[in-house]
Design an enzyme around this catalytic site. Structure first.
Site, mmCIF file in Angstrom:
data_model
loop_
_atom_site.group_PDB
_atom_site.id
_atom_site.type_symbol
_atom_site.label_atom_id
_atom_site.label_comp_id
_atom_site.label_asym_id
_atom_site.label_seq_id
_atom_site.Cartn_x
_atom_site.Cartn_y
_atom_site.Cartn_z
ATOM 1 N N VAL A 1 0.835 -1.210 0.000
ATOM 2 C CA VAL A 1 0.000 0.000 0.000
ATOM 3 C C VAL A 1 0.868 1.258 0.000
ATOM 4 O O VAL A 1 0.704 2.153 -0.835
ATOM 5 C CB VAL A 1 -0.961 0.004 1.213
ATOM 6 C CG1 VAL A 1 -1.620 1.365 1.398
ATOM 7 C CG2 VAL A 1 -2.022 -1.068 1.039
ATOM 8 N N THR B 1 -5.566 -0.841 7.449
ATOM 9 C CA THR B 1 -6.900 -1.286 7.851
ATOM 10 C C THR B 1 -6.900 -1.482 9.365
ATOM 11 O O THR B 1 -6.160 -2.325 9.884
ATOM 12 C CB THR B 1 -7.250 -2.605 7.128
ATOM 13 O OG1 THR B 1 -7.140 -2.375 5.727
ATOM 14 C CG2 THR B 1 -8.654 -3.077 7.472
ATOM 15 N N ASN C 1 -14.494 -5.650 2.348
ATOM 16 C CA ASN C 1 -13.725 -6.887 2.169
ATOM 17 C C ASN C 1 -14.547 -8.122 2.515
ATOM 18 O O ASN C 1 -14.459 -9.151 1.850
ATOM 19 C CB ASN C 1 -12.439 -6.841 3.001
ATOM 20 C CG ASN C 1 -11.314 -6.142 2.251
ATOM 21 O OD1 ASN C 1 -11.511 -5.688 1.126
ATOM 22 N ND2 ASN C 1 -10.151 -6.039 2.859
ATOM 23 N N PHE D 1 -16.390 -11.012 -8.419
ATOM 24 C CA PHE D 1 -16.137 -11.854 -7.237
ATOM 25 C C PHE D 1 -17.103 -13.038 -7.130
ATOM 26 O O PHE D 1 -17.521 -13.413 -6.055
ATOM 27 C CB PHE D 1 -16.152 -11.008 -5.952
ATOM 28 C CG PHE D 1 -14.889 -10.212 -5.806
ATOM 29 C CD1 PHE D 1 -13.871 -10.649 -4.976
ATOM 30 C CD2 PHE D 1 -14.695 -9.050 -6.532
ATOM 31 C CE1 PHE D 1 -12.683 -9.945 -4.872
ATOM 32 C CE2 PHE D 1 -13.508 -8.335 -6.440
ATOM 33 C CZ PHE D 1 -12.510 -8.776 -5.608
ATOM 34 N N GLY E 1 -13.286 -21.322 -6.967
ATOM 35 C CA GLY E 1 -11.870 -21.697 -7.054
ATOM 36 C C GLY E 1 -11.416 -22.405 -5.794
ATOM 37 O O GLY E 1 -12.234 -23.010 -5.077
ATOM 38 N N CYS F 1 -5.290 -9.593 3.099
ATOM 39 C CA CYS F 1 -6.407 -8.760 3.583
ATOM 40 C C CYS F 1 -7.657 -9.551 3.968
ATOM 41 O O CYS F 1 -8.064 -9.511 5.133
ATOM 42 C CB CYS F 1 -6.756 -7.713 2.529
ATOM 43 S SG CYS F 1 -5.442 -6.493 2.324
ATOM 44 N N LYS G 1 -3.053 -14.754 -5.765
ATOM 45 C CA LYS G 1 -3.814 -14.492 -6.983
ATOM 46 C C LYS G 1 -2.821 -14.067 -8.061
ATOM 47 O O LYS G 1 -1.627 -13.883 -7.770
ATOM 48 C CB LYS G 1 -4.880 -13.427 -6.753
ATOM 49 C CG LYS G 1 -4.332 -12.048 -6.448
ATOM 50 C CD LYS G 1 -5.474 -11.033 -6.411
ATOM 51 C CE LYS G 1 -4.961 -9.649 -6.129
ATOM 52 N NZ LYS G 1 -5.985 -8.638 -6.082
#
Ligand code: NAD
Length: 441
Positions: free
Chosen positions: A11, A121, A209, A250, A254, A261, A322
């Site tokens: 970030v 966060t 999230n 989303f 998978g 996160c 990912k």
């Protein structure tokens, strides 16, 4: 503006580079000396598309510097952005010790007005803790702004430059004005800033999230049921995604979600609920469904090989949590590889970016290859765990020629089942019936 960014990870480094690109002078501060040394030597410690160019360009233009000297950064900037890590503590809560420690240092060293912007966060109520802590240590004026970050690893630079929205939690008109100026270069077409109180801003991040993770877990749970009925989860996905009230994002089934996160933020939300006497049943279910999906996939691979695991070697494509990142934090791929190793299966893996981080995480217990096809040599099957672009249209003939046993376990539903099976490969994916109309995974 003169800005300090404290914590230059996924970030902080992106924020620092993009803010410098807008013409600001940015001091990047991190406690990790190795990281700062690397940056000062022109090395980018993380993989993020476009980031190296942004950092190099702005450093050469004299708008970016890297240091471990927090005091220097504090005394030479008006805006201080906190982007330090907030990992899970043992009890599931978010560990905000780094945020509190930096806030304490800011209060100790500040000599005039500062605006402190938290991008990390943090649990709801942190704004209060930080404000009280600082007010107890300094008589200098300051404003605290909760400004949760929504960038996605893999497209972080783009997300920062063109945010869907910027959530700003503050009650201070002065801070609102400064934040407007700060984000003005990224809001040329229209303002996408949403102002609210700090508690709501902090909650918005956890809500976002957890909502996204909920969609994934829902599809993953449905995928198991689809297998029982011989239904195809991919058709169901398209069917429901075309409903404008639902949308397509989303909904991909998978091997489960991971990363730095979603899992930790869900744990923190569950913990916040426990503390307040509000049981977070949906986040709990999302978490349980996620682990169940990860384990279900690994177990099916293990079961396929009966009891002869010691003699087996599998090729794994993909270790990052990912595609388009080197981040392996809570990667479902790592959890799956761990399970396969526990069963006695040997692994040769390939990932375009995440192999160094994965080797460290797995203490070198896997072999790696520097090419996807080399990793197949001598393997008794291919397991796909990350949806990198380069795995999407492979040379199936070459795969067939390299594998000892022609079988693919696809944890990302990358291929058309019929097509792969017609190439002479056994193919198992998630939530889809196989060619005989019988579900396998
Ligand atoms: N990674 C993401 O995609 C993402 C997206 C949105 C929000 N966030 C949140 O942003 C925060 C940072 O995440 P990240 O992925 O960039 O973490 P990261 O681990 O990549 O980077 C954190 C950096 O902070 C540094 N740091 C820790 N304590 C420090 C201290 N006391 N002083 C100075 N530096 C310190 C670490 O050395 C590290 O370089 C977290 O709260 C995370 O939940 C992350």
């Amino acid at each position: 503006m003169k800005i300090s960014v404290v914590g230059v990870g996924y970030v902080g480094l992106v924020a620092a580079g993009c803010l410098a690109g807008g013409g600001n002078h940015v001091i990047c501060i991190d406690k990790d000396k190795k990281r700062i040394d690397e940056l000062n030597n022109g090395q980018i410690p993380i993989y993020e598309q476009g980031l190296a160019e942004v950092i190099k360009h702005n450093e050469q233009a004299g708008r970016l510097m890297f240091t471990t000297d927090l005091k220097y950064g504090i005394q030479n900037s008006l805006v201080i952005i906190l982007a330090v890590g907030t990992p899970s503590a043992q009890d599931g809560s978010a560990d905000i010790s780094a945020v509190l420690s930096v806030a304490g240092e800011i209060a100790r060293h500040m000599r005039d007005y500062k605006i402190i912007i938290t991008k990390s966060t943090v649990p709801v109520g942190t704004y209060k803790k930080v404000s009280e802590l600082m007010a107890g240590k300094t008589s200098q004026p300051f404003d605290y702004v909760s400004n949760p970050e929504f960038l996605k690893e893999g497209s972080a630079v783009d997300d920062f430059l063109k945010p869907d929205r910027v959530i700003v939690g503050t009650d201070s008109p002065k801070a609102m004005e400064l934040i407007r100026q700060l984000y003005a270069p990224f809001m040329r077409k229209s303002s996408r800033m949403i102002f609210m109180d700090p508690a709501s801003a902090e909650m918005t991040k956890y809500a976002a999230n957890t909502m996204l993770a909920t969609r994934i877990s829902f599809m993953n749970e449905l995928s198991a049921l689809c297998e029982k009925f011989g239904a195809d989860i991919e058709k169901v996905r398209v069917g429901i995604g075309s409903d404008s009230r639902i949308g397509n994002a989303f909904l991909f089934p998978g091997v489960g979600f991971g990363g730095s996160c979603f899992p930790k933020d869900i744990r923190a939300l569950i913990y916040m609920g426990q503390q307040q006497g509000c049981t977070m049943t949906i986040p709990q279910a999302v978490q349980a469904a996620n682990y169940a999906q990860q384990d279900r996939f690994a177990q099916r691979v293990i079961d396929y090989f009966g009891g002869e695991h010691e003699q087996k070697r599998l090729c794994v494509w993909g270790l990052a949590f990912k595609a388009r990142t080197d981040d392996v934090r809570e990667s479902p791929a790592i959890r799956c590889v761990e399970k396969l190793l526990e069963a006695g299966i040997k692994i040769t893996a390939y990932d375009p970016e995440a192999m160094p981080a994965a080797l460290e995480k797995l203490d070198g217990r896997i072999d790696t290859a520097d090419d996807a096809y080399k990793a197949l040599e001598g393997a008794d099957g291919l397991v796909i765990l990350t949806d990198w672009q380069e795995f999407r249209a492979p040379d199936f003939e070459l795969i067939l020629s390299k594998l000892n046993r022609p079988v693919i376990f696809d944890g990302r539903n990358l291929y058309n089942s019929k097509y792969v099976q017609m190439q002479g490969l056994e193919y198992y994916s998630i939530g889809r019936a196989d060619i005989q109309g019988k579900s396998k995974l």
